[in-house]
Enzyme design. Sequence first.
Site, mmCIF file in Angstrom:
data_model
loop_
_atom_site.group_PDB
_atom_site.id
_atom_site.type_symbol
_atom_site.label_atom_id
_atom_site.label_comp_id
_atom_site.label_asym_id
_atom_site.label_seq_id
_atom_site.Cartn_x
_atom_site.Cartn_y
_atom_site.Cartn_z
ATOM 1 N N ARG A 117 0.995 -1.324 -0.251
ATOM 2 C CA ARG A 117 -0.408 0.136 0.288
ATOM 3 C C ARG A 117 0.810 1.290 -0.180
ATOM 4 N NH1 ARG A 117 -4.917 -0.885 4.661
ATOM 5 N NH2 ARG A 117 -5.908 -2.690 2.815
ATOM 6 N N HIS A 167 -6.937 6.940 5.204
ATOM 7 C CA HIS A 167 -8.354 6.356 5.182
ATOM 8 C C HIS A 167 -7.821 5.647 7.110
ATOM 9 C CE1 HIS A 167 -7.986 2.074 5.100
ATOM 10 N NE2 HIS A 167 -6.667 1.709 5.222
ATOM 11 N N GLU A 184 -9.877 2.384 18.189
ATOM 12 C CA GLU A 184 -9.552 2.873 17.047
ATOM 13 C C GLU A 184 -8.473 4.245 17.575
ATOM 14 O OE1 GLU A 184 -10.683 3.629 13.292
ATOM 15 O OE2 GLU A 184 -9.044 4.813 12.845
#
Lengths: 638, 262
Positions: free
Chosen positions: A331, A402, A426
Amino acid sequence: MSLDSHIPSGPMAMKWSKHKQDSKLINPKNKRKFTVLVVGSGLAGSSAAATLSELGYKVKCFCFQDSARRAHSIAAQGGINAAKNYQNDGDSVHRLFYDTVKGGDFRARESNVHRLAEVSVNIIDQCVAQGVPFAREYGGMLANRSFGGAQVSRTFYARGQTGQQLLLGAYSALNKEIAAGGVQMYPRTEMLDVVTVDGHAKGIVTRNLVTGKIEAHAGDAVLLCTGDYGNVFYLSTNAMGCNVTATWRAHKKGAFFANPCYTQIHPTCIPVSGDYQSKLTLMSESLRNDGRIWVPKKAADIGKPPAQIAESDRDYILERKYPSFGNLAPRDISSRAAKEACDEGRGVGPGGRGVYLDFAEAIQQFGQKTIAERYGNLFAMYEKITGEDGYKQPMRIYPAVHYTMGGLWVDYNLMSNLPGLHVLGEANFSDHGANRLGASALMQGLADGYFVIPTTIANYLVHQKPGSVTAEHPEFKKAVEDCTAQTKRFLNIKGKRSVDSFHRELGLLIWDKCGMARDKAGLEEALQRIPALREEFWNNVTVPGSGDLTNPELEKAGRVADFMEFGELLCRDALHREESCGGHFRTEHQYPDGEAKRDDENFSYAAAWEYTGDVSKPALNKEQLTFEEVHLAVRSYK
Amino acid sequence: MSQLNLHLKVWRQNAGQPGHFQDIDAPDIPDHASFLEMMDIVNERLIAKGEEPVAFDHDCREGICGMCSMQINGVPHGPEKATTTCQLHMRKFRSGDTIWVEPFRARAFPVLKDLVVDRSAFDRIQQAGGFITVRTGAPQDANALPIGKEVADAAMDAAECIGCGACVAACKNASAMLFVSAKAGQLNLLPQGKPEKDRRTLGMVRQMDKEGFGNCTNQYECEAACPKEISVRWITKLNRDYAIAAVKEAFGNAPKAGGGGD
C-alpha cells in the site's frame, strides 16, 4: 515521566490467561453501584457498553450521531480477521500475532497484539451467536478469504459490508441492555471535555446537539471509544463527523497522545474532482489484482483521452519500478509512486491528482463478464461517483487517508496514564504499531469492547469508592462553564470565513507536508504555518445561528478548533521521528528501492506526548518497545 | 465538467414551529458534485451572506450509515434508483431545474430543524426485540451450528437495511413495515433467532404501532424507494410470523416446543 505499561510477566502465550487470573473481581451487588461512561458507539463503544451492562455495571453511552448504529465502524467493507484456522491452512494465534507485529513494522506492543490474536476467535463465535450473517459455504460452514499481509485465509466477511453487520450485532447487544435498563443511551450528544477530580477522570461534559444544552455527567470511570483523527486532513475516507475532540480534550487534561504521525494511506480511492469535494471514497484494493496502473510518459499527453495515448507512451509506474511485485506492491509504496508521478506533472484527471487503473488488458484476456463478476459492485460505485464507465475507459485513482494508528497511550489494561480514563479501539495506539493490516481494525474494536475491558476495568474500579464524585463537584461546574464560554466565543467572533474554509486550508497543508511522504523542511514549514492559521481561525471564523438549538456550524467549529491544535502535534511527532516506518515515511530515511528504513536503535519506542500547557511545547515520554517473540527485521514482502 | 444553474425550494423549520419553503438560487454548481456537496456550496454562500445555513443530517457520505435523508422532488433520496442522497450526483439534474428539498415526512419522524428529523422511533422498535439474547462470552464455536448458504444469504439480504427511513417517507401511510420486517426477518430466519421469534415479532410490531407509524396497504412504494432494495417479501414473512405469534399468545402461548413455526 516513566510509563508503566503493566505488561504481565511470564511467557507471551500465557500473559493474557495469567492476567485474567490475576485481575480483580467486583461482586455483583457492588457492580451496580459503579457508573461507567462510554463515549462513542462504534464497534468498541457498543460492545463495551453492552458487555459492561451485562456484567452489572450502570452504563451511560454517548454518540453524536442520531443513532448508535451509525458510528463510522459501519463503513468498513472488507472483513475481520480471526485465527480460527477453519481452512486448515496452517493459521494459528501465533501466526496472526506474528503477522500483525510484522505488519505494524515493529512499532506495536507485543503483549497487546498477542492478546488481540487470542481473543479474535471468540469474536467470531460471539458475532455468529448474535445473528451476524457472515458469508457461508454450501455446507453451512463459515467462508473465509485472504487479505493483504497474510499467507492464510483468515478473514470473515459479510458481502462488502462487514463493518455494518458487525456494528449492527454490537448495536443489537446494546439495545438488549438498553431495554433491560442497564444502559442509558444519549444519541445526538457530543462530548466536549473530560472532567478530572484529584487527578482521576470522573466525568465528561457534553452538548446536546438538539437543544444545545451543555451538561455534566459524573461516573466512576470514563471509556473513550471515539475512533480516529483522519479528518485533520479534511479529505479522508472518514465520515464527516469523525473528529479528534474527545481524545484531544482528554490529552489537554493530562492523557498522553502516542504516535500521532502513524497515519495510513490507502492507494485505491476515487480522486478529488474539485474544491467542493467533501470526502473521499475507497474502493477495495483487490482491484489491483487485475488493473494496471499507469500515467502518460510525457506531460504533453495529459488531457488526451487515454485511448489515444499509444502503448509506448505509457509509463506503467509500479511494473517499471517494482518488477517483481508490479501492481501488487504494498500500500505505502504504491501510494508514494502515484504521488511522485503526479508531482512530476504527469497526473491525470481534474487537478492532475490521479493515475489510471486500466482493465483493458484483463477484459481482453478474461472477458468483461468475468471482470464484472469479480469487481462489478466497485465498477458501479465508480460510475455513480465519477459518471465514467470503468469498463470502457481506465478508472482514475489516487491515495487517501483512511485510518490512523496513533491515539491515546494506554497500558495493558487499556487505561491511559490519566487514572480512570480508558481508551478502546482505534482511539488508542497500542495494537497496530506504525501500520495496520487489512481486516484488523474491526477485530481490535470488538476485542477491546467485548473481551478486554470487561476484565481489566475492575483493576481500576476495585480501588474506587463508587459514586464518590457527583456532577455537583466544583470541577464539573467549572468544566461546564468553560465549555459554555467556548460556545459563546465561537458565536461572538463574527469573522469573515466559514469553519469549512479553515478546515480545508488546514487539511491541505497537512496533507501536503505530513501526508504520504514527509521531510524535515516541509514539517518545519507546517509547524510555522499551523499556529498562524489557528490564530486567524480564532479571530476570523464566522459561526452563524445560536448556541441553544441544532447548529451544525457550531459543532464543526469545536471540532476544527481541536484539529488546529492537534495538527501541530501530528507534524511535531513526524518531525521528531527521524526514521521511516509503516505509514510514517520520511524521505530522508529510505532504502534505494524506496522501502521504509527504520532506525531500531534510536526509535524503537512509542512516543507519548504530554500536554504542558502550551500546545506548541509538548513533552516527550517514551515507552521502550521490546520484542521477545518476533525478531526485528526489515519488513519485506518480496 | 459543466456547471448547473439551479433553483431550490428548501424546507426551513425550527422544532415545534411552523415551517415554510425558502427560495434559494444555486448558480454554478459543478455537475460532479454530490447532492450533499451542492448543499454544502449553498450553505457556504448563505454563511457568506450572513444567513443561517440549511441544517441536514449526513455522516459517512458513502451510502452506508443511513444518516442522510431528504425528500428530493417528492422522492426519498431523490430520483436515482437504489441510491442514498449522499451518492446522488448533480449530473442527474439539468441546468434550469427547480428542485424541491424537504425533510422525510411522517408523524413518527418529527422535524428537529430544517431537513433534520428525529428517527429515534426506529431505535425504540429495535429495543423492543430486535436482538438475540446472548451474553458476551457464552457462545459455542461459530461452526458448531451449520447454516445453509441460502439461508445465510437471505438473512444478509434483509440485513442490508441501513435504517434510513426512506420506506416510511415514501409510504402514503408512513408505515414502517419494510424496516421492521427486514429487522425482524433477518433474526427470525436464522436458527439462532428462533427461540425468541414470537417475543421479538410481537414486541417490535407493537412498538411500531405505539410510535405512530401507519398501516401497510401493500402499495410497495417502500421497496421502490429503498436505497438497498429490500424486498417487500419480508413484509409477507412478518405478517405470517405475527399471525402465528398472536395466535399462540391468544391460546396462552402454549405450543413452544414445536419450534419457531416455519
